[in-house]
Write a protein that holds these residues in place. Structure first.
Motif, PDB file in Angstrom:
ATOM      1  N   THR A  34     -91.378  48.045  94.608  1.00  0.00           N
ATOM      2  CA  THR A  34     -90.790  49.175  93.286  1.00  0.00           C
ATOM      3  C   THR A  34     -89.573  48.919  92.356  1.00  0.00           C
ATOM      4  O   THR A  34     -89.215  49.392  91.031  1.00  0.00           O
ATOM      5  CB  THR A  34     -91.258  49.963  93.474  1.00  0.00           C
ATOM      6  N   ASN A  35     -88.393  48.446  92.869  1.00  0.00           N
ATOM      7  CA  ASN A  35     -87.570  47.725  92.653  1.00  0.00           C
ATOM      8  C   ASN A  35     -87.161  46.715  92.101  1.00  0.00           C
ATOM      9  O   ASN A  35     -86.409  45.922  93.162  1.00  0.00           O
ATOM     10  CB  ASN A  35     -86.317  49.291  93.632  1.00  0.00           C
ATOM     11  N   SER A  36     -87.455  45.971  91.278  1.00  0.00           N
ATOM     12  CA  SER A  36     -86.862  44.654  91.036  1.00  0.00           C
ATOM     13  C   SER A  36     -85.500  43.652  90.984  1.00  0.00           C
ATOM     14  O   SER A  36     -85.023  45.289  89.960  1.00  0.00           O
ATOM     15  CB  SER A  36     -87.692  43.649  89.491  1.00  0.00           C
ATOM     16  N   PRO A  37     -84.838  42.969  91.525  1.00  0.00           N
ATOM     17  CA  PRO A  37     -83.636  42.787  91.430  1.00  0.00           C
ATOM     18  C   PRO A  37     -82.844  42.803  89.751  1.00  0.00           C
ATOM     19  O   PRO A  37     -83.667  42.171  88.694  1.00  0.00           O
ATOM     20  CB  PRO A  37     -83.244  41.677  92.301  1.00  0.00           C
ATOM     21  N   SER A  38     -82.233  43.227  89.499  1.00  0.00           N
ATOM     22  CA  SER A  38     -81.839  43.230  87.940  1.00  0.00           C
ATOM     23  C   SER A  38     -80.190  42.423  88.006  1.00  0.00           C
ATOM     24  O   SER A  38     -79.554  41.505  89.323  1.00  0.00           O
ATOM     25  CB  SER A  38     -81.116  43.843  87.320  1.00  0.00           C
ATOM     26  N   ASN A  39     -80.185  41.400  86.054  1.00  0.00           N
ATOM     27  CA  ASN A  39     -79.556  40.211  86.123  1.00  0.00           C
ATOM     28  C   ASN A  39     -77.837  41.152  85.870  1.00  0.00           C
ATOM     29  O   ASN A  39     -77.041  40.663  85.674  1.00  0.00           O
ATOM     30  CB  ASN A  39     -79.424  39.987  85.218  1.00  0.00           C
ATOM     31  N   LYS A  40     -77.617  42.588  86.504  1.00  0.00           N
ATOM     32  CA  LYS A  40     -76.786  43.050  86.352  1.00  0.00           C
ATOM     33  C   LYS A  40     -75.420  42.224  86.878  1.00  0.00           C
ATOM     34  O   LYS A  40     -75.057  42.730  88.260  1.00  0.00           O
ATOM     35  CB  LYS A  40     -76.506  44.296  86.630  1.00  0.00           C
ATOM     36  N   THR A  41     -74.348  42.265  86.274  1.00  0.00           N
ATOM     37  CA  THR A  41     -72.977  41.672  87.148  1.00  0.00           C
ATOM     38  C   THR A  41     -72.460  43.011  87.881  1.00  0.00           C
ATOM     39  O   THR A  41     -72.856  44.096  87.201  1.00  0.00           O
ATOM     40  CB  THR A  41     -72.298  41.407  86.305  1.00  0.00           C
ATOM     41  N   SER A  42     -71.694  42.563  88.440  1.00  0.00           N
ATOM     42  CA  SER A  42     -70.985  43.107  89.384  1.00  0.00           C
ATOM     43  C   SER A  42     -69.705  43.771  89.008  1.00  0.00           C
ATOM     44  O   SER A  42     -68.632  42.750  88.783  1.00  0.00           O
ATOM     45  CB  SER A  42     -71.365  42.825  91.310  1.00  0.00           C
ATOM     46  N   SER A  43     -69.420  44.887  88.986  1.00  0.00           N
ATOM     47  CA  SER A  43     -67.723  45.439  88.137  1.00  0.00           C
ATOM     48  C   SER A  43     -66.957  45.068  89.346  1.00  0.00           C
ATOM     49  O   SER A  43     -67.134  45.866  90.683  1.00  0.00           O
ATOM     50  CB  SER A  43     -68.030  46.343  87.473  1.00  0.00           C
ATOM     51  N   THR A  44     -65.479  45.225  89.710  1.00  0.00           N
ATOM     52  CA  THR A  44     -63.947  45.068  90.753  1.00  0.00           C
ATOM     53  C   THR A  44     -64.098  46.357  90.042  1.00  0.00           C
ATOM     54  O   THR A  44     -63.057  46.181  89.144  1.00  0.00           O
ATOM     55  CB  THR A  44     -63.954  43.597  90.922  1.00  0.00           C
ATOM     56  N   THR A  45     -63.943  46.993  91.400  1.00  0.00           N
ATOM     57  CA  THR A  45     -62.844  48.269  91.111  1.00  0.00           C
ATOM     58  C   THR A  45     -61.492  47.930  91.515  1.00  0.00           C
ATOM     59  O   THR A  45     -61.160  47.710  92.575  1.00  0.00           O
ATOM     60  CB  THR A  45     -63.206  49.450  91.553  1.00  0.00           C
ATOM     61  N   LYS A  46     -60.433  48.451  90.270  1.00  0.00           N
ATOM     62  CA  LYS A  46     -59.022  48.485  91.363  1.00  0.00           C
ATOM     63  C   LYS A  46     -58.763  49.284  92.138  1.00  0.00           C
ATOM     64  O   LYS A  46     -58.526  50.711  92.160  1.00  0.00           O
ATOM     65  CB  LYS A  46     -57.844  48.660  89.428  1.00  0.00           C
ATOM     66  N   THR A  47     -58.284  49.143  93.047  1.00  0.00           N
ATOM     67  CA  THR A  47     -58.288  49.858  94.379  1.00  0.00           C
ATOM     68  C   THR A  47     -57.122  49.693  94.254  1.00  0.00           C
ATOM     69  O   THR A  47     -56.340  48.715  94.750  1.00  0.00           O
ATOM     70  CB  THR A  47     -58.088  49.177  96.103  1.00  0.00           C
ATOM     71  N   SER A  48     -55.974  51.287  94.913  1.00  0.00           N
ATOM     72  CA  SER A  48     -54.171  50.776  95.017  1.00  0.00           C
ATOM     73  C   SER A  48     -54.305  51.339  96.377  1.00  0.00           C
ATOM     74  O   SER A  48     -55.254  51.693  96.762  1.00  0.00           O
ATOM     75  CB  SER A  48     -53.917  51.865  94.173  1.00  0.00           C
ATOM     76  N   PRO A  49     -53.774  50.847  97.276  1.00  0.00           N
ATOM     77  CA  PRO A  49     -53.213  50.945  98.959  1.00  0.00           C
ATOM     78  C   PRO A  49     -52.880  52.892  98.766  1.00  0.00           C
ATOM     79  O   PRO A  49     -52.052  52.954  98.316  1.00  0.00           O
ATOM     80  CB  PRO A  49     -52.071  49.978  98.935  1.00  0.00           C
ATOM     81  N   TRP A  50     -52.998  52.538  99.943  1.00  0.00           N
ATOM     82  CA  TRP A  50     -53.158  53.843 100.325  1.00  0.00           C
ATOM     83  C   TRP A  50     -51.669  54.559 100.533  1.00  0.00           C
ATOM     84  O   TRP A  50     -51.082  53.959 101.966  1.00  0.00           O
ATOM     85  CB  TRP A  50     -53.802  54.499 101.698  1.00  0.00           C
TER      86      TRP A  50
END
Length: 55
Positions: A34-50
């Motif tokens: 029911t949920n076929s895979p899509s060709n969406k590119t994964s976006s990377t999020t900028k993380t800051s150190p704690w």
């Protein structure tokens, strides 16, 4: 020791595997996902150190 006698259990195991392989497996494989895979590119999020307050 009767639990080491494979005669009744081997037939049950063989019957179960044959039932699954020839009857149930083709029916299960006919379902479409029911949920076929899509060709969406994964976006990377900028993380800051704690920043720990005690260091």
């Amino acid at each position: 020791m009767p639990q080491l006698n494979p005669t009744p259990w081997f037939f049950i195991m063989l019957t179960t595997w044959l039932t699954f392989s020839f009857i149930l497996q083709p029916k299960i494989l006919l379902f479409t996902p029911t949920n076929s895979p899509s060709n969406k590119t994964s976006s990377t999020t900028k993380t800051s150190p704690w920043n720990w307050p005690w260091t």
